[in-house]
Enzyme design. Structure first.
Site, PDB file in Angstrom:
ATOM      1  N   TRP A 139      16.138 -10.682 -29.667  1.00  0.00           N
ATOM      2  CA  TRP A 139      15.017  -9.842 -29.225  1.00  0.00           C
ATOM      3  C   TRP A 139      15.386  -8.395 -29.534  1.00  0.00           C
ATOM      4  CZ3 TRP A 139      14.502  -7.955 -23.622  1.00  0.00           C
ATOM      5  CH2 TRP A 139      13.241  -7.383 -23.407  1.00  0.00           C
ATOM      6  N   ASP A 223      19.927 -14.945 -21.115  1.00  0.00           N
ATOM      7  CA  ASP A 223      18.578 -14.422 -20.996  1.00  0.00           C
ATOM      8  C   ASP A 223      17.651 -15.630 -20.924  1.00  0.00           C
ATOM      9  OD1 ASP A 223      16.194 -13.111 -21.054  1.00  0.00           O
ATOM     10  OD2 ASP A 223      16.808 -11.634 -22.543  1.00  0.00           O
ATOM     11  N   LYS A 260       6.394 -14.977 -19.255  1.00  0.00           N
ATOM     12  CA  LYS A 260       5.784 -15.948 -20.162  1.00  0.00           C
ATOM     13  C   LYS A 260       5.365 -17.209 -19.422  1.00  0.00           C
ATOM     14  CE  LYS A 260       7.933 -13.277 -23.216  1.00  0.00           C
ATOM     15  NZ  LYS A 260       7.490 -12.482 -24.311  1.00  0.00           N
TER      16      LYS A 260
HETATM   17  C1  LMR Z   1       8.269 -10.316 -27.842  1.00  0.00           C
HETATM   18  O1  LMR Z   1       9.412 -10.546 -28.250  1.00  0.00           O
HETATM   19  O2  LMR Z   1       7.296 -10.217 -28.608  1.00  0.00           O
HETATM   20  C2  LMR Z   1       8.007 -10.185 -26.361  1.00  0.00           C
HETATM   21  O3  LMR Z   1       9.140 -10.548 -25.646  1.00  0.00           O
HETATM   22  C3  LMR Z   1       7.460  -8.855 -25.989  1.00  0.00           C
HETATM   23  C4  LMR Z   1       8.494  -7.774 -25.924  1.00  0.00           C
HETATM   24  O4  LMR Z   1       8.676  -7.208 -24.841  1.00  0.00           O
HETATM   25  O5  LMR Z   1       9.123  -7.454 -26.934  1.00  0.00           O
END
Ligand code: LMR
Length: 418
Positions: A139, A223, A260
């Site tokens: 992420w 996570d 989510k």
């Molecule tokens: C994503 O990866 O698109 C989501 O988790 C939104 C974010 O906060 O980045």
């Protein structure tokens, strides 16, 4: 003071920081006026009409909450116990939770991001690992969170995605950690439905990772943002965490988000759980929590209450909880169906390459394998928005657009072949 001319601002040197990651793509999508546009950017569930979905379980919880008479008092600094306890039970499961609970320091956080930030600050202050190991694909906020909250801890990458096979580079992951991780380092693992690749270790691979973390005395940060999205089953999706908990000396944290799985994106509902060694005195978990509260107090004081109350109602009412289980099956089922539909279309078109990874991957995302240049063409020519890494949010696919998306992928892939 007097040296600043009245016509000029002291902030003139501040540089503009453009939006990054999924929110940049979201903004570009919104400003596109094309009727064909497709949003495969942000990781947020959409229904088959492309709209945000209010989970029936959440709608029912709000009805039961008698909203007009809800007051808005402060919660305790560590959060709402009626939320934290069932949230922790959801992570560890009814069987393990009673045994582990006295050794866990838990607090409510501002969703998963809050939990990640607090653990980074806490480790920097109290444990001082030299390095935090992040998967090479992760992420986009993870490195940012660690650099901002724990600048003294060096951010390192461990191999994760094997581009050639579109699968987990397990050998690379293990070899790198074995060779370069130092005793006491921290490591971030995605509990399930890895963002962005949609690729999780198998149970046997998790077992090996746990043994390595134990051997190296690494501090694991899980996570857990997608419990219920991989298998559509809360217990199966917590398997990795529960397995680590069977190692009584392994100390680890879980950053839990309900954005989510309850669709409570904007309400910022989450928790941080730190599991201490089962040889630790129970006072250790209490001391840890007091320090987490101290850090949190200086950041946001208290995590917001409303979404946590909604979550509590879902988690603690048998009937609404059963509805939630159905909602999770429904969401993960629609995602799986869309993976299959995209795969079938690509196969039918004879698009060069193997697309099996689209159906093999799990959770909200697919790492398509498209290059940054191909992604740019998808956006410019076809008004299809996805991350530059080639990640798509499968939730943005629907019956009405999956053929169009497949044709666009087919076109950019063939163009590259010409
Ligand atoms: C994503 O990866 O698109 C989501 O988790 C939104 C974010 O906060 O980045």
């Amino acid at each position: 003071m007097g040296s600043i001319p009245a016509t000029r601002s002291r902030f003139e040197a501040v540089e503009h920081k453009p939006l990054g990651g999924p929110f940049k793509i979201e903004a570009a999508y919104r400003s596109d006026t094309s009727e064909d546009k497709v949003n495969l950017g942000i990781g947020a569930y959409r229904d088959d009409a492309g709209q945000p979905w209010l989970l029936p379980s959440v709608a029912e919880a709000k009805k039961r909450m008698d909203l007009p008479s809800c007051t808005h008092e402060y919660s305790p600094l560590h959060g709402i116990d009626a939320f934290i306890e069932p949230a922790r039970r959801l992570v560890f499961g009814a069987e393990l939770d009673p045994e582990i609970a006295p050794f866990v320091a838990s607090m409510q956080t501002v969703s998963g991001t809050g939990a990640n930030s607090i653990i980074a600050k806490f480790l920097a202050r109290w444990i001082q690992p030299q390095q935090i190991w992040l998967p090479a694909q992760t992420w986009d906020n993870h490195p940012h969170i660690w650099r901002q909250n724990a600048p003294a801890i060096q951010v390192r990458d461990y191999p994760y995605y094997d581009q050639k096979t579109c699968s987990l580079d397990f050998a690379g992951l293990m070899a790198t950690l074995e060779r370069d991780a130092k005793e006491g380092d921290a490591i971030l693992l995605h509990a399930c439905a890895h963002n962005p690749t949609g690729i999780d270790p198998t149970e046997d691979q998790w077992k090996d990772i746990a043994l390595l973390c134990e051997k190296k005395r690494m501090f694991v940060v899980f996570d857990s943002a997608y419990q219920g999205f991989a298998f559509g089953n809360l217990d199966k999706d917590a398997w990795s965490i529960r397995h680590f908990a069977t190692h009584p000396d392994l100390e680890f944290a879980v950053c839990q988000s309900f954005s989510k799985n309850l669709g409570l994106y904007g309400e910022r509902v989450g928790a941080l759980h730190i599991v201490t060694s089962r040889n630790a005195a129970p006072s250790v978990a209490l001391a840890i929590r007091s320090q987490l509260v101290e850090i949190h107090r200086g950041e946001v004081s208290i995590a917001p209450a409303f979404g946590a109350r909604v979550a509590t109602t879902v988690l603690t009412s048998e009937e609404i909880f059963s509805q939630w289980l159905e909602d999770l099956v429904f969401m993960s089922g629609r995602i799986k169906a869309m993976r299959q539909a995209l795969f079938d279309e690509l196969v039918a078109l004879g698009t060069p390459g193997s697309w099996k990874h689209v159906v093999d991957q799990t959770g909200m995302f697919s790492y398509t394998g498209l290059s940054t240049d191909q992604v740019a063409v998808m956006q410019e020519k076809f008004h299809i928005y996805m991350l530059p890494t080639g990640r798509i949010s499968i939730c943005g696919l629907r019956d009405a657009n999956v053929k169009y998306v497949a044709r666009a992928i087919d076109s950019v892939v063939r163009e590259g072949k010409a």
